[in-house]
Structure formats: C-alpha cells, structure tokens
Motif scaffolding. Structure first.
Motif, PDB file in Angstrom:
ATOM      1  N   VAL A  14      21.357 -31.717  12.274  1.00  0.00           N
ATOM      2  CA  VAL A  14      20.914 -30.478  11.599  1.00  0.00           C
ATOM      3  C   VAL A  14      21.437 -30.434  10.166  1.00  0.00           C
ATOM      4  CG1 VAL A  14      20.550 -29.027  13.606  1.00  0.00           C
ATOM      5  CG2 VAL A  14      22.850 -29.244  12.669  1.00  0.00           C
ATOM      6  N   GLU A  15      22.596 -31.091   9.930  1.00  0.00           N
ATOM      7  CA  GLU A  15      23.167 -31.007   8.565  1.00  0.00           C
ATOM      8  C   GLU A  15      22.202 -31.613   7.550  1.00  0.00           C
ATOM      9  OE1 GLU A  15      27.360 -31.674  10.720  1.00  0.00           O
ATOM     10  OE2 GLU A  15      26.850 -33.065   9.112  1.00  0.00           O
ATOM     11  N   LYS A  16      21.649 -32.779   7.916  1.00  0.00           N
ATOM     12  CA  LYS A  16      20.788 -33.453   6.931  1.00  0.00           C
ATOM     13  C   LYS A  16      19.318 -33.149   7.160  1.00  0.00           C
ATOM     14  CE  LYS A  16      23.090 -37.374   7.394  1.00  0.00           C
ATOM     15  NZ  LYS A  16      23.245 -38.831   7.502  1.00  0.00           N
ATOM     16  N   PHE A  17      18.967 -32.781   8.402  1.00  0.00           N
ATOM     17  CA  PHE A  17      17.545 -32.568   8.713  1.00  0.00           C
ATOM     18  C   PHE A  17      17.377 -31.162   9.273  1.00  0.00           C
ATOM     19  CE2 PHE A  17      16.776 -36.929   7.830  1.00  0.00           C
ATOM     20  CZ  PHE A  17      17.865 -37.622   8.299  1.00  0.00           C
ATOM     21  N   PRO A  18      17.173 -30.180   8.395  1.00  0.00           N
ATOM     22  CA  PRO A  18      17.104 -28.779   8.861  1.00  0.00           C
ATOM     23  C   PRO A  18      16.042 -28.560   9.941  1.00  0.00           C
ATOM     24  CG  PRO A  18      16.454 -28.997   6.534  1.00  0.00           C
ATOM     25  CD  PRO A  18      17.007 -30.308   6.946  1.00  0.00           C
ATOM     26  N   GLU A  19      15.011 -29.442   9.945  1.00  0.00           N
ATOM     27  CA  GLU A  19      13.955 -29.289  10.972  1.00  0.00           C
ATOM     28  C   GLU A  19      14.552 -29.357  12.369  1.00  0.00           C
ATOM     29  OE1 GLU A  19       9.739 -29.731   9.221  1.00  0.00           O
ATOM     30  OE2 GLU A  19      10.522 -29.150  11.155  1.00  0.00           O
ATOM     31  N   ALA A  20      15.697 -30.042  12.473  1.00  0.00           N
ATOM     32  CA  ALA A  20      16.271 -30.251  13.822  1.00  0.00           C
ATOM     33  C   ALA A  20      16.730 -28.931  14.428  1.00  0.00           C
ATOM     34  CB  ALA A  20      17.446 -31.215  13.723  1.00  0.00           C
ATOM     35  N   ARG A  21      16.773 -27.876  13.602  1.00  0.00           N
ATOM     36  CA  ARG A  21      17.189 -26.542  14.105  1.00  0.00           C
ATOM     37  C   ARG A  21      15.961 -25.748  14.514  1.00  0.00           C
ATOM     38  NH1 ARG A  21      21.943 -24.740  11.816  1.00  0.00           N
ATOM     39  NH2 ARG A  21      21.463 -25.822   9.864  1.00  0.00           N
ATOM     40  N   GLY A  22      14.798 -26.377  14.525  1.00  0.00           N
ATOM     41  CA  GLY A  22      13.540 -25.665  14.700  1.00  0.00           C
ATOM     42  C   GLY A  22      13.296 -25.141  16.099  1.00  0.00           C
ATOM     43  N   THR A  23      12.066 -24.654  16.293  1.00  0.00           N
ATOM     44  CA  THR A  23      11.713 -23.991  17.560  1.00  0.00           C
ATOM     45  C   THR A  23      10.870 -24.901  18.452  1.00  0.00           C
ATOM     46  OG1 THR A  23       9.713 -23.215  16.476  1.00  0.00           O
ATOM     47  CG2 THR A  23      11.646 -21.731  16.432  1.00  0.00           C
ATOM     48  N   ARG A  24      10.459 -26.074  17.940  1.00  0.00           N
ATOM     49  CA  ARG A  24       9.644 -26.957  18.791  1.00  0.00           C
ATOM     50  C   ARG A  24      10.240 -28.359  18.743  1.00  0.00           C
ATOM     51  NH1 ARG A  24       3.797 -27.834  15.719  1.00  0.00           N
ATOM     52  NH2 ARG A  24       3.983 -29.947  16.536  1.00  0.00           N
ATOM     53  N   GLN A  25      11.496 -28.472  19.130  1.00  0.00           N
ATOM     54  CA  GLN A  25      12.199 -29.747  19.056  1.00  0.00           C
ATOM     55  C   GLN A  25      11.994 -30.565  20.334  1.00  0.00           C
ATOM     56  OE1 GLN A  25      14.201 -31.364  16.484  1.00  0.00           O
ATOM     57  NE2 GLN A  25      12.713 -30.018  15.487  1.00  0.00           N
ATOM     58  N   SER A  26      11.828 -31.857  20.117  1.00  0.00           N
ATOM     59  CA  SER A  26      11.665 -32.815  21.241  1.00  0.00           C
ATOM     60  C   SER A  26      12.899 -33.719  21.255  1.00  0.00           C
ATOM     61  CB  SER A  26      10.407 -33.665  21.000  1.00  0.00           C
ATOM     62  OG  SER A  26       9.266 -32.827  20.951  1.00  0.00           O
ATOM     63  N   PRO A  27      13.223 -34.386  22.367  1.00  0.00           N
ATOM     64  CA  PRO A  27      12.541 -34.305  23.661  1.00  0.00           C
ATOM     65  C   PRO A  27      12.926 -33.054  24.422  1.00  0.00           C
ATOM     66  CG  PRO A  27      14.461 -35.749  23.838  1.00  0.00           C
ATOM     67  CD  PRO A  27      14.379 -35.311  22.393  1.00  0.00           C
ATOM     68  N   VAL A  28      12.193 -32.826  25.498  1.00  0.00           N
ATOM     69  CA  VAL A  28      12.455 -31.680  26.372  1.00  0.00           C
ATOM     70  C   VAL A  28      12.487 -32.176  27.825  1.00  0.00           C
ATOM     71  CG1 VAL A  28      11.314 -30.009  24.851  1.00  0.00           C
ATOM     72  CG2 VAL A  28       9.981 -31.177  26.622  1.00  0.00           C
ATOM     73  N   ASP A  29      12.964 -31.305  28.701  1.00  0.00           N
ATOM     74  CA  ASP A  29      12.865 -31.563  30.146  1.00  0.00           C
ATOM     75  C   ASP A  29      11.543 -30.937  30.600  1.00  0.00           C
ATOM     76  OD1 ASP A  29      14.136 -30.165  33.161  1.00  0.00           O
ATOM     77  OD2 ASP A  29      13.560 -32.260  32.823  1.00  0.00           O
ATOM     78  N   ILE A  30      10.715 -31.726  31.249  1.00  0.00           N
ATOM     79  CA  ILE A  30       9.435 -31.201  31.748  1.00  0.00           C
ATOM     80  C   ILE A  30       9.714 -30.535  33.094  1.00  0.00           C
ATOM     81  CG2 ILE A  30       7.079 -31.786  32.473  1.00  0.00           C
ATOM     82  CD1 ILE A  30       7.379 -32.544  29.607  1.00  0.00           C
TER      83      ILE A  30
END
Ligand code: KRY
Ligand code: ZN
Length: 233
Positions: A14-30
């Motif tokens: 998250v420090e370098k890639f603010p997108e990583a704090r987003g609301t649609r982050q992958s991977p997920v548990d299906i």
C-alpha cells in the motif's frame, strides 16, 4: 536483542501502490455458497494463435510467457460486447505443495494457479493503457492440482532450466495452443478485481474456472525448484 521484522509482502504494497488499499482487490476466497448463478450470461468464447514464436521470461517470480502481439480473441461471458486479446500468461506456485494458488475456494488453496492475461482491444489502444482502466483487463484463472502430467504446460516447464535467473528469456516456436491449458468443463466464477501483485490496479474482470487442471508432481517440483532459484525466494 531487538528483533527487526522486515515486512516485504503484500502488507507493504500500500505504501508504494495506493491501489492496493482499494475496494476490489484480488485475490479473494471464493465462497461458493454465496456465488449467484450465472443467469443468462452469453457463453465465454476464445480463439488463440498456435503457430507463432513465444518467449518465456523469468520476471523474478515464477515464469511468464509473452504472446508477442499475435492475434487472439476472448469475448462473451461477463465481458459485454468487448473483445479482449491475450497479452501474456504466467503461473503462481507455492513454496510447498498444496498451497500455491492465489485464489482459494471455500478456504481451500490449490498447488498452483495459471493466469491468462487479456486486454480490451475494443476500447483501448495498448495493454499499458488498458491496464489502468476498470474494464481494461480480463484474466482467465486456472487452478492447478497434482495429478497427471500436463503435456501442453510441459512445453514451457521443460524450458525453465534456461531461465534460472531474473530477467532471463528464451524464445521458442514450438506450436502451443493456450486453449489446451484450460479445463474441459468451462464453468467459472467471475468478479471485478485487481492485479494480484503490484501495481495492484483495479482493472481486472476475473474469470476463474471451477474445474482444476492436473499437473504432475514433477512439474510442480520443477516449478518450485526454478521458482526458488529464479525468484530466489
Ligand atoms: N497475477 S495477475 O493478477 O494476473 C497480474 C499481476 C500483475 C501484472 N502486472 C504487473 C505489471 N504489469 C504491467 C506491465 C506493463 C504495463 F504497461 C502495465 C502493467 F500493469 C502487469 O500487468 C499482470 C497480471
Ligand atoms: Zn497472476
């Protein structure tokens, strides 16, 4: 003695890639019980070029095959009326068998996971441009489990000894059909997500096939081996 804990994993992204704090982050548990049925989605359709030179690269994690711009098409399913083109495909393996996949299904991890990365050629002019757009990328995810040897995948696995270090690349022109990397049954889960590694951009429509594909224990070992040497885990 003070213990210094060096965190280099996702927690620091998250420090370098603010997108990583987003609301649609992958991977997920299906969570299969919570997946809605596909309803009236049109069939997912793909067509890949077979006879063109491809390059296997060691990007510093696992391996990646670049399609070198040759033609291909992925359309239908959750992709609306847009046509996507295969850019590259790569794999994720664990450090021990049975826990290499990125996605999990009802909390269960698989031995590995193959990703076929496509970009939206109907709306964007390049992969780089598409990679920054919410409908820019579509990734087909294939869960890998230990079983019988996978002949198509072996065309890449047998080249791994030649790309043992980050940045190594070998080009091959043996005919290879990426469609043979997909499971026989094409039922899938789909959700709007992101790149699973930096820059973690929220530009991926994920399409994860339900049926795992089998690879041999030797193929997993080879990947782990060069994965370890190549990525220098
Ligand atoms: N594992 S995955 O979700 O399939 C995945 C994770 C990361 C990437 N990735 C990393 C850097 N890039 C990338 C490379 C060139 C570029 F112009 C833009 C990018 F996002 C990329 O697509 C591509 C795919
Ligand atoms: Zn991936």
């Amino acid at each position: 003695v003070p213990v210094v804990i060096l965190i280099v994993g996702p927690a620091t992204w998250v420090e370098k890639f603010p997108e990583a704090r987003g609301t649609r982050q992958s991977p997920v548990d299906i969570v299969t019980s919570r997946a809605s049925s596909g309803g009236s989605a049109p069939p997912l359709v793909w067509r890949y070029s077979v006879n063109h030179p491809r390059s296997v690269v060691n990007p510093g994690y696992c391996w990646r095959v670049d399609e070198n711009g040759y033609d291909s098409e992925l359309r239908g399913g959750p992709l609306g009326s847009d046509v996507y083109k295969l850019q590259q495909w790569h794999c994720h393996w664990g450090s021990v068998n049975g826990e290499g996949s990125e996605h999990t299904v009802d909390g269960r991890a698989f031995s590995g996971e193959l990703h076929l990365v496509h970009w939206n050629t109907s709306k964007y002019n390049s992969f780089t441009e598409a990679a920054g757009q919410p409908d820019g990328l579509a990734v087909l995810g294939v869960l890998l489990m230990v079983g019988s040897k996978h002949d198509e995948l072996d065309k890449v696995v047998r080249l791994l000894p030649y790309i043992q270090h980050k940045g190594d690349k070998v080009t091959f022109s043996e005919p290879l059909n990426p469609a043979n990397l997909l499971p026989k049954r094409i039922a899938y889960w789909t959700y709007p997500g992101s790149l699973t590694t930096p820059p973690c951009t929220e530009s991926v429509t994920w399409i994860l096939f339900k049926e795992p594909v089998q690879v041999s224990a030797e193929q997993v070992r080879l990947n782990l081996c060069y994965y370890v040497n190549g990525k220098n885990v």
